[in-house]
Design an enzyme around this catalytic site. Structure first.
Site: not given
Length: 233
Positions: A109, A122
């Protein structure tokens, strides 16, 4: 294929793969937080001769500040996003090296490159995934040869992509605009993604496919952003 699905969804996914030309397809539903389940799945895959390509795409997210985050959420996100990928890689890479060819593509990501508020686990998982991938790339860089294709390990650093994982954030932002989803997405993207365009999952897949081709034998240890200029700022 691996994922979370009911029987009908799993059947449909297998049929789609067969229709696309796969000679054989099978669906696995191992819980990526469960090491024993991962080991059983990888052992079953060895019955097919082992993996040539591994794409670690399983991921979960929940936004919460550091002060508000509960330990259960932390453990779940780290377990699925980071530890799960570690276990598939540790079991797949040695066997790839013996064959002289293997590809690992980890769907990271932009949050493996830069941070955002309220995304502690995350970001931790994706930064960890990027670091782990670089180490694995170095450890297996000399395995195989140009003719065989060698072993590569890379990450794709996707930005805003039209997947279910962003829906809670889209819904929350759309509430500012009387539930207008398009305006909510535009407001989200305006903050960080200069292109102000989301990516389609198929675009991420196309890059993964290229990374898995023999021509990409010298592309390893990289993080390739697909983020509309987000991390260029």
């Amino acid at each position: 294929m691996h994922g979370l699905a009911d029987e009908a969804q799993a059947h449909a996914a297998v049929q789609a793969m067969l229709a696309a030309g796969a000679p054989e397809a099978c669906f696995f539903d191992a819980d990526m937080r469960d090491v024993a389940a991962i080991e059983r799945m990888m052992a079953d895959l060895d019955d097919w001769g082992g993996l040539d390509i591994l794409v670690n795409n399983a991921g979960i997210q929940k936004t919460a500040t550091l002060a508000d985050l509960d330990t259960e959420t932390w453990d779940a996100i780290i377990g699925v996003n980071l530890s799960g990928a570690f276990h598939t890689m540790r079991l797949a890479l040695p066997k790839m090296a013996k064959k002289g060819y293997g590809r690992v593509v980890n769907i990271a990501s932009v949050h493996g490159i830069v941070a955002s508020v309220a995304k502690v686990p995350y970001c931790a998982s994706k930064f960890g995934l990027v670091g782990m991938s670089k180490v694995a790339a170095l450890e297996y860089a000399a395995a195989g040869n140009k003719r065989e294709g060698g072993i590569t390990v890379n990450c794709i650093g996707s930005g805003w992509t039209e997947t279910a994982i962003i829906e809670p954030q889209v819904t929350a932002r759309a509430a500012k605009f009387d539930g207008d989803r398009n305006k909510g997405i535009a407001d989200l993207l305006a903050e960080k993604q200069p292109s102000q365009r989301t990516s389609d999952p198929s675009e991420i897949g196309a890059l993964a496919l290229w990374l898995c081709s023999p021509i990409a034998h010298n592309v390893t240890g990289t993080v390739i952003p697909v983020d509309g200029g987000w991390t260029a700022q």
